[in-house]
Motif scaffolding. Structure first.
Motif, PDB file in Angstrom:
ATOM      1  N   LYS A 341       5.635  -2.700   1.295  1.00 27.56           N
ATOM      2  CA  LYS A 341       6.157  -1.446   0.746  1.00 27.56           C
ATOM      3  C   LYS A 341       6.203  -1.465  -0.778  1.00 27.56           C
ATOM      4  O   LYS A 341       6.464  -0.437  -1.393  1.00 27.56           O
ATOM      5  N   VAL A 342       5.954  -2.649  -1.339  1.00 27.51           N
ATOM      6  CA  VAL A 342       6.074  -2.813  -2.787  1.00 27.51           C
ATOM      7  C   VAL A 342       4.741  -3.116  -3.454  1.00 27.51           C
ATOM      8  O   VAL A 342       4.418  -2.546  -4.501  1.00 27.51           O
ATOM      9  N   ARG A 398      -4.226   1.215   7.894  1.00 28.36           N
ATOM     10  CA  ARG A 398      -3.371   0.441   8.786  1.00 28.36           C
ATOM     11  C   ARG A 398      -2.270  -0.312   8.043  1.00 28.36           C
ATOM     12  O   ARG A 398      -1.503  -1.065   8.647  1.00 28.36           O
ATOM     13  N   SER A 399      -2.195  -0.107   6.761  1.00 33.02           N
ATOM     14  CA  SER A 399      -1.155  -0.788   5.984  1.00 33.02           C
ATOM     15  C   SER A 399       0.228  -0.336   6.437  1.00 33.02           C
ATOM     16  O   SER A 399       0.461   0.836   6.739  1.00 33.02           O
ATOM     17  N   ALA A 400       1.162  -1.277   6.425  1.00 34.44           N
ATOM     18  CA  ALA A 400       2.546  -0.953   6.773  1.00 34.44           C
ATOM     19  C   ALA A 400       3.136   0.067   5.808  1.00 34.44           C
ATOM     20  O   ALA A 400       4.079   0.786   6.151  1.00 34.44           O
ATOM     21  N   ASP A 406       6.847   9.916   4.873  1.00 35.49           N
ATOM     22  CA  ASP A 406       6.426  10.516   3.609  1.00 35.49           C
ATOM     23  C   ASP A 406       5.148   9.877   3.083  1.00 35.49           C
ATOM     24  O   ASP A 406       4.311  10.543   2.463  1.00 35.49           O
ATOM     25  N   HIS A 407       4.974   8.587   3.316  1.00 37.70           N
ATOM     26  CA  HIS A 407       3.789   7.893   2.835  1.00 37.70           C
ATOM     27  C   HIS A 407       2.539   8.285   3.620  1.00 37.70           C
ATOM     28  O   HIS A 407       1.431   8.270   3.088  1.00 37.70           O
ATOM     29  N   VAL A 415      -5.796  12.085  -4.495  1.00 39.63           N
ATOM     30  CA  VAL A 415      -5.258  12.225  -5.851  1.00 39.63           C
ATOM     31  C   VAL A 415      -3.764  11.896  -5.858  1.00 39.63           C
ATOM     32  O   VAL A 415      -3.287  11.121  -6.686  1.00 39.63           O
ATOM     33  N   ALA A 416      -3.033  12.463  -4.907  1.00 37.50           N
ATOM     34  CA  ALA A 416      -1.598  12.176  -4.819  1.00 37.50           C
ATOM     35  C   ALA A 416      -1.357  10.705  -4.508  1.00 37.50           C
ATOM     36  O   ALA A 416      -0.426  10.087  -5.051  1.00 37.50           O
ATOM     37  N   TRP A 417      -2.184  10.127  -3.650  1.00 39.16           N
ATOM     38  CA  TRP A 417      -2.028   8.716  -3.273  1.00 39.16           C
ATOM     39  C   TRP A 417      -2.242   7.792  -4.473  1.00 39.16           C
ATOM     40  O   TRP A 417      -1.421   6.907  -4.745  1.00 39.16           O
TER      41      TRP A 417
END
Length: 511
Positions: A341-342, A398-400, A406-407, A415-417
């Motif tokens: 998450k970081v 597939r990332s946690a 929201d993610h 673009v937002a990502w």
């Protein structure tokens, strides 16, 4: 008279027209090149493309929210539309832009306007557009040898090739490039990448030019799959936007007047070849402050790292996985201790190339120049980077990280990502700075040169580098930024060690 009234309305805003249809641009912006660029931008935005989507935002902003949490930002500084501004920056940086969006969204019109701004005539522009279709051959794209020479020639050098005129144009437009056959794509790649094409031992050169390619989508929906090398040569992506029905009256005016905006482009905003060259040179001279460059590097440097790519330290990057036919999704799991998450490394399947680094810096300089600044601000980079990286970064779905509600929405808008990743990186920048300052101090010492440095001093420096490396390995989590610092330190260690070896083998010698 009706046509005259319509033209007057069409050219309102940043420009006005007198009774003789002579256009007078506002003097508000003065007469410099970047002011002329802004005048061109406003005319296109208000009168030609009619784009009310101001998504490149600068300065502090207030926000309005719906009960469900959707936000509308209200920035205090001037905002711009990416659909108009990025093609304009492409024109002045001589880069390659891909315009994507559904049919009838104005992609080709935008490219044509850029060509007209460069001083080309309407006939030149429209004759020079290369339209992709399944039967487009290399000869159709580039030209063909003259039949008479083919019959008479005794050797290849005697055959004259009749090259297509569009190749030498200042602005090149390839419409629906994903409908071009693969073999012809390869010929286009050579022209874009190397700047020349070859046929029958004859060569033609493209010269410094801006490229505008269009596609109805960027997900492989054309007739042919675009070869990866060709996609990699595209510098920036421009997303077309839907028409806002609030401007329906302007469409009616265009229909009734039977005039297109390109027919009414004011001469005052058309650039001469000399102005284009001066603007290109001026953009390159824009300063990138060290503190901005450090933050850019901090963000981009994390994307390539993958802790589980290899047991060998130097190959803990995503290229190793790609060469092995593996994906980040397959190895980024609970066996990697990093917090998903970081850390940014979990969010992408790949990193970015050296070419992408340079492209981002070039467009950031161009954006700063357009805004009338002498140096790049961090916000220039934050606004332009997602458009440069749009087609270059592949998300690890597939990332946690993307499991959060929201993610998950970020996967629908690159673009937002990408901008969210940048903001995450900046939130951690200050935390890592004490370490990076120590690395920079050692690097600055080495950059002064080794002339006159004796063996004893060299050994002391080797020890200092080794101590810092050991501290990072034992006291810090092996993350993307730490990995970059360790690779940097090891390169310094190797240079000093090689120099120490040379001093031992050549006592009393001079390097």
């Amino acid at each position: 008279m009706a046509n005259q009234d319509w033209v007057t309305r069409l050219l309102s805003g940043r420009a006005s027209a007198d009774k003789g249809l002579n256009v007078h641009l506002s003097e508000r912006d003065g007469g410099s090149l970047h002011d002329k660029m802004r005048q061109a931008y406003w005319w296109i935005t208000n009168n030609a493309v009619i784009c009310p989507y101001y998504d490149l935002e600068f300065g502090p902003s207030a926000s309005l929210k719906t009960p469900a949490g959707e936000e509308v930002h209200l920035p205090e500084d001037t905002s711009y539309s990416s659909f108009v501004l990025i093609p304009l920056l492409t024109l002045f940086t001589c880069r390659r832009a891909l315009l994507v969006g559904g049919p009838g969204r104005g992609k080709t019109t935008s490219a044509v306007l850029m060509a007209l701004l460069s001083g080309m005539s309407r006939d030149e522009v429209h004759r020079g557009i290369q339209r992709g279709h399944p039967q487009l051959s290399i000869a159709d794209l580039l030209g063909a040898p003259l039949p008479a020479d083919m019959l008479k020639a005794e050797e290849m050098s005697a055959v004259k090739v009749s090259w297509r005129k569009w190749i030498g144009q200042r602005v090149k437009i390839i419409d629906e490039y994903n409908r071009i056959p693969t073999k012809t794509q390869s010929a286009l790649l050579s022209l874009m990448a190397e700047g020349y094409a070859e046929m029958m031992d004859q060569y033609v050169y493209a010269g410094r030019s801006s490229w505008f390619l269009t596609a109805n989508d960027d997900q492989g929906g054309g007739t042919f799959q675009v070869i990866e090398a060709l996609k990699d040569r595209i510098d920036v992506v421009v997303r077309a936007v839907p028409f806002n029905s609030g401007f329906m009256d302007q469409l009616l005016q265009r229909l009734e007047a039977d005039k297109s905006p390109e027919e009414l482009l004011p001469k005052e905003i058309v650039f001469t070849p000399g102005e284009l060259e001066r603007a290109y040179a001026s953009i390159l001279e824009i300063e990138v402050p060290k503190e901005v460059l450090e933050r850019i590097a901090f963000f981009l440097g994390q994307l390539d790292f993958c802790r589980r790519a290899s047991p060998r330290f130097e190959f803990k990057h995503k290229d190793t996985l790609k060469l092995a036919g593996q994906t980040v999704a397959a190895v980024c799991n609970e066996q990697c201790p990093l917090d998903k998450k970081v850390h940014l490394c979990t969010q992408t399947e790949n990193g970015v190339s050296v070419r992408a680094y340079q492209t981002i810096l070039h467009f950031a300089k161009a954006l700063a120049f357009f805004r009338g600044h002498s140096a790049v601000e961090l916000e220039d980079f934050r606004q332009i980077a997602p458009w440069v990286l749009h087609e270059k970064l592949v998300p690890n779905t597939r990332s946690a990280f993307f499991e959060a509600k929201d993610h998950r929405l970020l996967l629908q808008d690159r673009v937002a990502w990408i901008r969210n990743m940048f903001d995450m990186a900046m939130a951690r920048f200050d935390t890592h700075q004490p370490i990076r300052r120590k690395v920079s101090a050692l690097r600055n010492e080495l950059d002064k040169g080794l002339s006159g440095v004796d063996l004893r001093t060299t050994e002391k420096r080797i020890a200092a580098v080794t101590v810092l490396m050991n501290d990072l390995l034992t006291k810090q989590e092996l993350s993307g930024p730490v990995y970059e610092d360790l690779i940097h330190l090891k390169s310094m260690y190797s240079r000093y060690r090689n120099y120490a070896t040379w001093l031992k083998e050549n006592p009393g010698g001079r390097p």
